[in-house]
Design a protein around this motif. Structure first.
Motif, PDB file in Angstrom:
ATOM      1  N   THR A 100       0.825  -1.199   0.000  1.00 41.51           N
ATOM      2  CA  THR A 100       0.000   0.000   0.000  1.00 41.51           C
ATOM      3  C   THR A 100       0.862   1.253   0.000  1.00 41.51           C
ATOM      4  OG1 THR A 100      -1.693  -1.182   1.224  1.00 41.51           O
ATOM      5  CG2 THR A 100      -1.869   1.201   1.171  1.00 41.51           C
ATOM      6  N   ARG A 101       1.944   1.234   0.787  1.00 42.40           N
ATOM      7  CA  ARG A 101       2.851   2.383   0.817  1.00 42.40           C
ATOM      8  C   ARG A 101       3.486   2.602  -0.542  1.00 42.40           C
ATOM      9  NH1 ARG A 101       4.329   0.463   6.051  1.00 42.40           N
ATOM     10  NH2 ARG A 101       6.182  -0.547   5.208  1.00 42.40           N
ATOM     11  N   ARG A 102       3.819   1.506  -1.227  1.00 41.48           N
ATOM     12  CA  ARG A 102       4.398   1.633  -2.572  1.00 41.48           C
ATOM     13  C   ARG A 102       3.389   2.247  -3.518  1.00 41.48           C
ATOM     14  NH1 ARG A 102       6.680  -3.481  -1.473  1.00 41.48           N
ATOM     15  NH2 ARG A 102       5.016  -4.518  -2.635  1.00 41.48           N
ATOM     16  N   ALA A 103       2.126   1.809  -3.417  1.00 42.22           N
ATOM     17  CA  ALA A 103       1.083   2.344  -4.298  1.00 42.22           C
ATOM     18  C   ALA A 103       0.902   3.835  -4.064  1.00 42.22           C
ATOM     19  CB  ALA A 103      -0.239   1.598  -4.056  1.00 42.22           C
ATOM     20  N   SER A 104       0.937   4.247  -2.774  1.00 39.27           N
ATOM     21  CA  SER A 104       0.795   5.667  -2.461  1.00 39.27           C
ATOM     22  C   SER A 104       1.971   6.459  -3.001  1.00 39.27           C
ATOM     23  CB  SER A 104       0.679   5.850  -0.943  1.00 39.27           C
ATOM     24  OG  SER A 104       0.602   7.220  -0.615  1.00 39.27           O
ATOM     25  N   GLY A 105       3.169   5.906  -2.837  1.00 39.09           N
ATOM     26  CA  GLY A 105       4.358   6.592  -3.344  1.00 39.09           C
ATOM     27  C   GLY A 105       4.323   6.731  -4.853  1.00 39.09           C
ATOM     28  N   GLU A 106       3.830   5.697  -5.529  1.00 40.52           N
ATOM     29  CA  GLU A 106       3.739   5.753  -6.987  1.00 40.52           C
ATOM     30  C   GLU A 106       2.762   6.827  -7.433  1.00 40.52           C
ATOM     31  OE1 GLU A 106       2.702   1.848  -8.194  1.00 40.52           O
ATOM     32  OE2 GLU A 106       4.679   0.989  -7.754  1.00 40.52           O
ATOM     33  N   ALA A 107       1.681   7.040  -6.666  1.00 44.73           N
ATOM     34  CA  ALA A 107       0.693   8.063  -7.019  1.00 44.73           C
ATOM     35  C   ALA A 107       1.339   9.438  -7.041  1.00 44.73           C
ATOM     36  CB  ALA A 107      -0.470   8.035  -6.032  1.00 44.73           C
ATOM     37  N   PHE A 108       2.166   9.731  -6.033  1.00 42.16           N
ATOM     38  CA  PHE A 108       2.796  11.042  -5.980  1.00 42.16           C
ATOM     39  C   PHE A 108       3.963  11.139  -6.953  1.00 42.16           C
ATOM     40  CE2 PHE A 108       0.392  11.086  -2.083  1.00 42.16           C
ATOM     41  CZ  PHE A 108      -0.079  12.380  -2.053  1.00 42.16           C
ATOM     42  N   ALA A 109       4.587  10.008  -7.258  1.00 40.61           N
ATOM     43  CA  ALA A 109       5.669  10.010  -8.239  1.00 40.61           C
ATOM     44  C   ALA A 109       5.127  10.283  -9.640  1.00 40.61           C
ATOM     45  CB  ALA A 109       6.409   8.681  -8.215  1.00 40.61           C
TER      46      ALA A 109
ATOM     47  N   ARG B 206       4.209  27.591  -4.384  1.00 40.44           N
ATOM     48  CA  ARG B 206       3.264  26.986  -3.443  1.00 40.44           C
ATOM     49  C   ARG B 206       3.147  25.475  -3.643  1.00 40.44           C
ATOM     50  NH1 ARG B 206      -0.362  30.858  -3.934  1.00 40.44           N
ATOM     51  NH2 ARG B 206      -1.475  29.884  -5.652  1.00 40.44           N
ATOM     52  N   LEU B 207       3.415  25.013  -4.841  1.00 41.84           N
ATOM     53  CA  LEU B 207       3.293  23.588  -5.148  1.00 41.84           C
ATOM     54  C   LEU B 207       4.483  22.774  -4.649  1.00 41.84           C
ATOM     55  CD1 LEU B 207       1.984  23.942  -8.785  1.00 41.84           C
ATOM     56  CD2 LEU B 207       0.793  22.729  -6.952  1.00 41.84           C
ATOM     57  N   GLN B 208       5.599  23.407  -4.438  1.00 42.53           N
ATOM     58  CA  GLN B 208       6.820  22.706  -4.067  1.00 42.53           C
ATOM     59  C   GLN B 208       6.980  22.672  -2.548  1.00 42.53           C
ATOM     60  OE1 GLN B 208      10.190  23.761  -6.929  1.00 42.53           O
ATOM     61  NE2 GLN B 208       8.702  25.405  -7.388  1.00 42.53           N
ATOM     62  N   PRO B 209       7.523  21.538  -2.034  1.00 42.98           N
ATOM     63  CA  PRO B 209       8.140  20.409  -2.729  1.00 42.98           C
ATOM     64  C   PRO B 209       7.170  19.276  -3.056  1.00 42.98           C
ATOM     65  CG  PRO B 209       8.522  20.192  -0.397  1.00 42.98           C
ATOM     66  CD  PRO B 209       7.717  21.454  -0.573  1.00 42.98           C
ATOM     67  N   LEU B 210       5.875  19.462  -2.847  1.00 40.62           N
ATOM     68  CA  LEU B 210       4.922  18.386  -3.113  1.00 40.62           C
ATOM     69  C   LEU B 210       5.024  17.915  -4.557  1.00 40.62           C
ATOM     70  CD1 LEU B 210       2.566  16.609  -2.167  1.00 40.62           C
ATOM     71  CD2 LEU B 210       1.006  18.464  -2.810  1.00 40.62           C
TER      72      LEU B 210
ATOM     73  N   ARG C  53       7.849  18.708 -12.920  1.00 39.99           N
ATOM     74  CA  ARG C  53       6.523  18.174 -13.245  1.00 39.99           C
ATOM     75  C   ARG C  53       5.432  19.236 -13.132  1.00 39.99           C
ATOM     76  NH1 ARG C  53       5.473  14.216  -9.429  1.00 39.99           N
ATOM     77  NH2 ARG C  53       7.530  13.833  -8.576  1.00 39.99           N
ATOM     78  N   ILE C  54       5.841  20.498 -13.188  1.00 46.30           N
ATOM     79  CA  ILE C  54       4.890  21.608 -13.191  1.00 46.30           C
ATOM     80  C   ILE C  54       4.823  22.189 -14.598  1.00 46.30           C
ATOM     81  CG2 ILE C  54       4.338  23.890 -12.266  1.00 46.30           C
ATOM     82  CD1 ILE C  54       5.831  23.114  -9.718  1.00 46.30           C
ATOM     83  N   PHE C  55       3.627  22.250 -15.154  1.00 43.05           N
ATOM     84  CA  PHE C  55       3.430  22.747 -16.514  1.00 43.05           C
ATOM     85  C   PHE C  55       2.565  24.006 -16.483  1.00 43.05           C
ATOM     86  CE2 PHE C  55       4.528  18.363 -16.913  1.00 43.05           C
ATOM     87  CZ  PHE C  55       5.235  18.243 -18.099  1.00 43.05           C
TER      88      PHE C  55
ATOM     89  N   SER D   5      -1.258  20.622   2.153  1.00 45.39           N
ATOM     90  CA  SER D   5      -1.885  19.546   2.928  1.00 45.39           C
ATOM     91  C   SER D   5      -3.185  19.096   2.273  1.00 45.39           C
ATOM     92  CB  SER D   5      -2.139  20.034   4.357  1.00 45.39           C
ATOM     93  OG  SER D   5      -2.843  19.057   5.100  1.00 45.39           O
ATOM     94  N   THR D   6      -4.006  20.067   1.852  1.00 49.85           N
ATOM     95  CA  THR D   6      -5.257  19.742   1.175  1.00 49.85           C
ATOM     96  C   THR D   6      -4.995  19.077  -0.169  1.00 49.85           C
ATOM     97  OG1 THR D   6      -6.421  21.566   2.257  1.00 49.85           O
ATOM     98  CG2 THR D   6      -7.391  20.717   0.238  1.00 49.85           C
ATOM     99  N   LEU D   7      -4.024  19.586  -0.911  1.00 49.51           N
ATOM    100  CA  LEU D   7      -3.706  19.026  -2.224  1.00 49.51           C
ATOM    101  C   LEU D   7      -3.173  17.602  -2.099  1.00 49.51           C
ATOM    102  CD1 LEU D   7      -3.644  19.619  -5.243  1.00 49.51           C
ATOM    103  CD2 LEU D   7      -1.314  20.497  -4.962  1.00 49.51           C
ATOM    104  N   THR D   8      -2.427  17.330  -1.035  1.00 50.44           N
ATOM    105  CA  THR D   8      -1.930  15.970  -0.799  1.00 50.44           C
ATOM    106  C   THR D   8      -3.087  14.987  -0.668  1.00 50.44           C
ATOM    107  OG1 THR D   8       0.072  16.763   0.302  1.00 50.44           O
ATOM    108  CG2 THR D   8      -0.601  14.502   0.773  1.00 50.44           C
ATOM    109  N   LYS D   9      -4.108  15.368   0.114  1.00 53.97           N
ATOM    110  CA  LYS D   9      -5.286  14.507   0.273  1.00 53.97           C
ATOM    111  C   LYS D   9      -6.032  14.340  -1.048  1.00 53.97           C
ATOM    112  CE  LYS D   9      -6.108  15.792   5.140  1.00 53.97           C
ATOM    113  NZ  LYS D   9      -4.984  16.721   5.327  1.00 53.97           N
ATOM    114  N   ALA D  10      -6.118  15.432  -1.808  1.00 50.78           N
ATOM    115  CA  ALA D  10      -6.850  15.383  -3.076  1.00 50.78           C
ATOM    116  C   ALA D  10      -6.159  14.457  -4.079  1.00 50.78           C
ATOM    117  CB  ALA D  10      -6.970  16.792  -3.661  1.00 50.78           C
ATOM    118  N   ILE D  11      -4.829  14.535  -4.161  1.00 50.90           N
ATOM    119  CA  ILE D  11      -4.088  13.674  -5.091  1.00 50.90           C
ATOM    120  C   ILE D  11      -4.236  12.209  -4.693  1.00 50.90           C
ATOM    121  CG2 ILE D  11      -1.767  13.047  -5.875  1.00 50.90           C
ATOM    122  CD1 ILE D  11      -1.067  16.022  -5.796  1.00 50.90           C
TER     123      ILE D  11
END
Length: 218
Positions: free
Chosen positions: A47-56, A99-103, A108-110, A180-186
């Motif tokens: 599960t941790r790997r899956a979460s990490g892959e989502a943010f990667a 504001r987006l960094q380091p998340l 990866r910002i366009f 923090s909110t964006l982390t939950k949304a992603i």
């Protein structure tokens, strides 16, 4: 968490979702999100790997441009609102990127703008994000088309992923609360393969903005 009764925009290339199920995460300045129910990633290695892959595989698509009408006459098409400064030494666009960094890292910002505004924005992103991450929309066709076009370009270049879409001219503090909110949304968009909307509770009526109609809790 609340469901929306209607969602005007259905974008297949956005948030890796062919059949979006809208969710709402309200952003409140400095306030805890006690009313949110977000699926936990759990403690298992898989599960941790899956979460990490989502943010990667997460990206940010910033929508900029405009015709420079909101701050007219100081604002013009060649100097739209995102290039204005509220805090000395920065612009709304540069604050959005920071504001987006380091998340989400700068690679990866366009940024999507209309082709007619390429010169102004190419100069504005110098040193902030790679110049190749400036996406030029041939012609302005509205927000929905801009999101679909930008998401298609990001997917073509980078493959499948979760895309956080936002305007370039919002003033949001504190940045930590936003991340923090964006982390939950992603995490929610990735785990549920859903379109997630982040809304701010309005304090007054305003015809210049859209509104989310909130349904019953789910």
């Amino acid at each position: 968490m609340r469901s929306a009764r209607s969602l005007k925009t259905n974008l297949k290339n956005w948030a890796r979702c062919d059949r979006p199920k809208p969710q709402h995460l309200p952003f409140r300045e400095g306030a805890p999100h006690k009313n949110l129910t977000v699926r936990r990633t759990g403690k298992s290695p898989a599960t941790r790997r899956a979460s990490g892959e989502a943010f990667a595989k997460s990206f940010a698509l910033i929508i900029a441009g405009g015709r420079g009408t909101r701050f007219w006459p100081a604002s013009r098409e060649h100097r739209p609102k995102p290039l204005f400064s509220i805090e000395k030494g920065t612009t709304l666009l540069s604050e959005t990127i920071a504001r987006l960094q380091p998340l989400i890292p700068r690679e990866r910002i366009f940024l999507l703008v209309t082709a007619s505004q390429r010169k102004a924005f190419a100069s504005a992103i110098d040193g902030l994000i790679p110049s190749a991450n400036l996406i030029l929309e041939p012609d302005a066709r509205g927000t929905a088309v801009a999101i679909a076009y930008g998401a298609a370009v990001v997917r073509d270049r980078c493959g499948d992923g979760t895309i956080a879409v936002m305007p370039a001219d919002h003033y949001i503090t504190p940045a930590r609360g936003f991340r923090s909110t964006l982390t939950k949304a992603i995490a929610l968009a990735s785990s549920e393969e859903a379109v997630v909307l982040i809304g701010v509770k309005p304090t007054r009526p305003e015809t210049g903005y859209g509104y989310q109609e909130i349904g019953s809790k789910i």
